[in-house]
Design a protein around this motif. Structure first.
Motif, PDB file in Angstrom:
ATOM      1  N   ALA A   1       0.832  -1.205   0.000  1.00 20.61           N
ATOM      2  CA  ALA A   1       0.000   0.000   0.000  1.00 20.61           C
ATOM      3  C   ALA A   1       0.867   1.256   0.000  1.00 20.61           C
ATOM      4  CB  ALA A   1      -0.918  -0.008   1.225  1.00 20.61           C
ATOM      5  N   ALA A   2       1.942   1.246   0.808  1.00 20.39           N
ATOM      6  CA  ALA A   2       2.832   2.406   0.860  1.00 20.39           C
ATOM      7  C   ALA A   2       3.571   2.583  -0.461  1.00 20.39           C
ATOM      8  CB  ALA A   2       3.819   2.249   2.004  1.00 20.39           C
ATOM      9  N   LYS A   3       4.014   1.471  -1.050  1.00 19.33           N
ATOM     10  CA  LYS A   3       4.728   1.567  -2.320  1.00 19.33           C
ATOM     11  C   LYS A   3       3.817   2.111  -3.413  1.00 19.33           C
ATOM     12  CE  LYS A   3       7.727  -0.896  -5.505  1.00 19.33           C
ATOM     13  NZ  LYS A   3       8.770   0.159  -5.372  1.00 19.33           N
ATOM     14  N   THR A   4       2.586   1.653  -3.454  1.00 23.50           N
ATOM     15  CA  THR A   4       1.640   2.133  -4.460  1.00 23.50           C
ATOM     16  C   THR A   4       1.335   3.611  -4.260  1.00 23.50           C
ATOM     17  OG1 THR A   4       0.653  -0.081  -4.491  1.00 23.50           O
ATOM     18  CG2 THR A   4      -0.600   1.697  -5.518  1.00 23.50           C
ATOM     19  N   ALA A   5       1.207   4.027  -2.988  1.00 25.09           N
ATOM     20  CA  ALA A   5       0.912   5.435  -2.700  1.00 25.09           C
ATOM     21  C   ALA A   5       2.064   6.339  -3.108  1.00 25.09           C
ATOM     22  CB  ALA A   5       0.601   5.606  -1.215  1.00 25.09           C
ATOM     23  N   THR A   6       3.312   5.869  -2.918  1.00 25.60           N
ATOM     24  CA  THR A   6       4.467   6.700  -3.272  1.00 25.60           C
ATOM     25  C   THR A   6       4.683   6.794  -4.780  1.00 25.60           C
ATOM     26  OG1 THR A   6       5.954   4.790  -2.984  1.00 25.60           O
ATOM     27  CG2 THR A   6       5.679   6.282  -1.097  1.00 25.60           C
TER      28      THR A   6
ATOM     29  N   PRO B   1       4.450  12.272  -3.777  1.00 28.95           N
ATOM     30  CA  PRO B   1       5.769  12.360  -3.146  1.00 28.95           C
ATOM     31  C   PRO B   1       5.727  11.721  -1.755  1.00 28.95           C
ATOM     32  CG  PRO B   1       5.137  14.475  -4.076  1.00 28.95           C
ATOM     33  CD  PRO B   1       3.928  13.600  -4.150  1.00 28.95           C
ATOM     34  N   VAL B   2       6.850  11.220  -1.311  1.00 32.23           N
ATOM     35  CA  VAL B   2       6.905  10.531  -0.022  1.00 32.23           C
ATOM     36  C   VAL B   2       6.461  11.451   1.110  1.00 32.23           C
ATOM     37  CG1 VAL B   2       8.445   9.448   1.654  1.00 32.23           C
ATOM     38  CG2 VAL B   2       8.687   8.924  -0.777  1.00 32.23           C
TER      39      VAL B   2
ATOM     40  N   ALA C   1       4.278  13.796   1.108  1.00 34.92           N
ATOM     41  CA  ALA C   1       2.820  13.902   1.119  1.00 34.92           C
ATOM     42  C   ALA C   1       2.183  12.662   1.717  1.00 34.92           C
ATOM     43  CB  ALA C   1       2.307  14.135  -0.302  1.00 34.92           C
ATOM     44  N   VAL C   2       2.723  11.498   1.392  1.00 42.37           N
ATOM     45  CA  VAL C   2       2.203  10.239   1.947  1.00 42.37           C
ATOM     46  C   VAL C   2       2.383  10.219   3.458  1.00 42.37           C
ATOM     47  CG1 VAL C   2       2.495   7.736   1.983  1.00 42.37           C
ATOM     48  CG2 VAL C   2       2.593   8.963  -0.196  1.00 42.37           C
ATOM     49  N   LEU C   3       3.558  10.613   3.925  1.00 41.19           N
ATOM     50  CA  LEU C   3       3.835  10.607   5.359  1.00 41.19           C
ATOM     51  C   LEU C   3       2.930  11.582   6.100  1.00 41.19           C
ATOM     52  CD1 LEU C   3       7.728  10.436   5.215  1.00 41.19           C
ATOM     53  CD2 LEU C   3       6.219   8.691   6.183  1.00 41.19           C
ATOM     54  N   PHE C   4       2.797  12.799   5.589  1.00 39.96           N
ATOM     55  CA  PHE C   4       1.961  13.787   6.268  1.00 39.96           C
ATOM     56  C   PHE C   4       0.505  13.328   6.314  1.00 39.96           C
ATOM     57  CE2 PHE C   4      -0.959  17.406   6.012  1.00 39.96           C
ATOM     58  CZ  PHE C   4      -0.667  18.026   7.222  1.00 39.96           C
ATOM     59  N   ALA C   5      -0.014  12.865   5.199  1.00 43.00           N
ATOM     60  CA  ALA C   5      -1.411  12.433   5.157  1.00 43.00           C
ATOM     61  C   ALA C   5      -1.655  11.284   6.122  1.00 43.00           C
ATOM     62  CB  ALA C   5      -1.785  12.018   3.734  1.00 43.00           C
ATOM     63  N   ARG C   6      -0.727  10.345   6.161  1.00 44.06           N
ATOM     64  CA  ARG C   6      -0.895   9.210   7.069  1.00 44.06           C
ATOM     65  C   ARG C   6      -0.910   9.662   8.520  1.00 44.06           C
ATOM     66  NH1 ARG C   6       2.678   3.597   7.219  1.00 44.06           N
ATOM     67  NH2 ARG C   6       1.603   2.682   8.996  1.00 44.06           N
ATOM     68  N   TYR C   7       0.013  10.545   8.884  1.00 45.87           N
ATOM     69  CA  TYR C   7       0.070  11.039  10.260  1.00 45.87           C
ATOM     70  C   TYR C   7      -1.140  11.895  10.592  1.00 45.87           C
ATOM     71  CZ  TYR C   7       4.576   9.522  12.141  1.00 45.87           C
ATOM     72  OH  TYR C   7       5.602   8.779  12.670  1.00 45.87           O
ATOM     73  N   ALA C   8      -1.510  12.792   9.694  1.00 42.19           N
ATOM     74  CA  ALA C   8      -2.617  13.703   9.977  1.00 42.19           C
ATOM     75  C   ALA C   8      -3.931  12.943  10.151  1.00 42.19           C
ATOM     76  CB  ALA C   8      -2.738  14.736   8.858  1.00 42.19           C
ATOM     77  N   ILE C   9      -4.195  11.983   9.274  1.00 44.93           N
ATOM     78  CA  ILE C   9      -5.429  11.193   9.390  1.00 44.93           C
ATOM     79  C   ILE C   9      -5.412  10.385  10.691  1.00 44.93           C
ATOM     80  CG2 ILE C   9      -6.774   9.320   8.361  1.00 44.93           C
ATOM     81  CD1 ILE C   9      -5.673  10.270   5.621  1.00 44.93           C
TER      82      ILE C   9
ATOM     83  N   GLU D   1      -0.896  18.649  -4.940  1.00 42.69           N
ATOM     84  CA  GLU D   1      -0.896  17.270  -5.442  1.00 42.69           C
ATOM     85  C   GLU D   1      -1.702  16.362  -4.527  1.00 42.69           C
ATOM     86  OE1 GLU D   1       3.089  15.828  -6.846  1.00 42.69           O
ATOM     87  OE2 GLU D   1       3.724  17.764  -6.016  1.00 42.69           O
ATOM     88  N   LEU D   2      -1.539  16.580  -3.211  1.00 43.31           N
ATOM     89  CA  LEU D   2      -2.269  15.758  -2.245  1.00 43.31           C
ATOM     90  C   LEU D   2      -3.763  15.990  -2.351  1.00 43.31           C
ATOM     91  CD1 LEU D   2      -2.195  13.796   0.153  1.00 43.31           C
ATOM     92  CD2 LEU D   2      -1.883  15.773   1.658  1.00 43.31           C
ATOM     93  N   ALA D   3      -4.155  17.252  -2.446  1.00 45.28           N
ATOM     94  CA  ALA D   3      -5.581  17.578  -2.535  1.00 45.28           C
ATOM     95  C   ALA D   3      -6.209  17.046  -3.819  1.00 45.28           C
ATOM     96  CB  ALA D   3      -5.772  19.090  -2.444  1.00 45.28           C
TER      97      ALA D   3
END
Length: 309
Positions: free
Chosen positions: A24-29, A33-34, A36-44, A201-203
């Motif tokens: 899941a992490a590999k597909t998201a990256t 960008p990494v 964005a993935v890290l921030f979204a995961r932490y924020a959620i 990009e995240l939005a």
């Protein structure tokens, strides 16, 4: 369903979820960008934990805030190394290499102690090192790839993080949800600045990408941690370690079955040696610990296993 079978089922589910987190992490990256993935995961995760904390309305302690703040920094370092590593290697390799944490943690945790681990533990650790060599050089001898090197560093840092969890929480009783909440808030703050340029990009991410981010945050982080806390209180540490230790097997199975990855003959041998070495090292360390402190044999406690990408 009897309590024992229900507990085993929950532990298997946690291992499956953690094993699936690498793909899941590999597909998201690939889509984002990494940072964005890290921030979204932490924020959620922080929002979900905050909602649970508000629902329970349990009093906080200063020790929980202090320990959670320190652990939030080390956990963020681990997840950053893992996520950047996964972006440059296969999900199967990532899940196998990070399982080195199981044999590295006792080494880090006992650097200040006087108890010496038996030679069999170091033999198991050597087997894991050989396995890493086979995994990362399966197509011939070459310099260590960036992704595999980052996963190796992540395994070392995660071992230190696990040891630190034990030291910081040993003196004072702490609420697991409070600790998790502080760590997710700290991680969100740490990754806020790096993600600012990637917010558009995240939005604008697709529904598929957001579903992967939600899965990483709600299932691989919040659910898995809280379910582990619930399960280890209802079974022995030895049984929990055995069931949660199937995580790298799930990582390989999901990477190959759903991610279209493949293992060469040498890499397959490395995978077998890695699983064998981690189980062997875990069993030797557990036997050594209970022989040194017989009171520890029946003690139920959280288990220092990898917790997914």
């Amino acid at each position: 369903m009897p309590v024992a079978r229900r507990t085993d089922a929950v532990l298997f589910l946690i291992a499956l979820v953690w094993g699936s987190s690498y793909l899941a992490a590999k597909t998201a990256t690939v889509a984002l960008p990494v940072a964005a993935v890290l921030f979204a995961r932490y924020a959620i995760s922080a929002l979900a934990c905050g909602g649970l904390v508000a629902f329970r309305r349990r009093a906080w302690t200063r020790a929980e805030v202090r320990a959670g703040s320190v652990l939030g920094v080390t956990q963020a370092a681990v997840l950053a190394l893992e996520t950047y590593g996964i972006a440059h290697t296969s999900a199967a390799n990532a899940g196998l290499i990070i399982s080195l944490t199981i044999v590295l943690t006792p080494l880090v945790d006992r650097t200040a102690g006087s108890r010496r681990l038996p030679w069999a533990f170091f033999a198991a650790a050597g087997l894991c090192v050989l396995a890493v060599g086979l995994l990362t050089s399966s197509t011939g001898l070459h310099a260590l790839r960036l992704g595999d090197a980052l996963m190796l560093v992540a395994a070392v840092v995660r071992a230190g993080h696990v040891a630190l969890v034990g030291r910081l929480t040993a003196r004072h009783p702490m609420d697991a949800l409070h600790l998790t909440t502080v760590q997710t808030v700290v991680g969100s703050v740490l990754f806020l600045v790096p993600v600012l340029t990637h917010l558009p990009e995240l939005a604008g991410s697709s529904a598929a990408t957001w579903s992967q981010l939600l899965y990483l945050a709600l299932f691989c982080s919040v659910f898995a941690f809280l379910a582990q806390t619930w399960a280890v209180q209802r079974t022995s540490a030895s049984r929990a370690s055995l069931l949660l230790g199937t995580e790298p097997i799930w990582a390989v199975a999901i990477g190959i079955g759903l991610g279209g990855e493949h293992l060469t003959v040498w890499a397959s041998l490395g995978a077998v040696l890695m699983v064998t070495g981690t189980y062997w090292g875990q069993a030797v360390e557990r036997a050594h610990r209970t022989a040194t402190d017989p009171a520890d044999e029946g003690r139920t406690r959280p288990v220092p296993t990898p917790v997914g990408a």
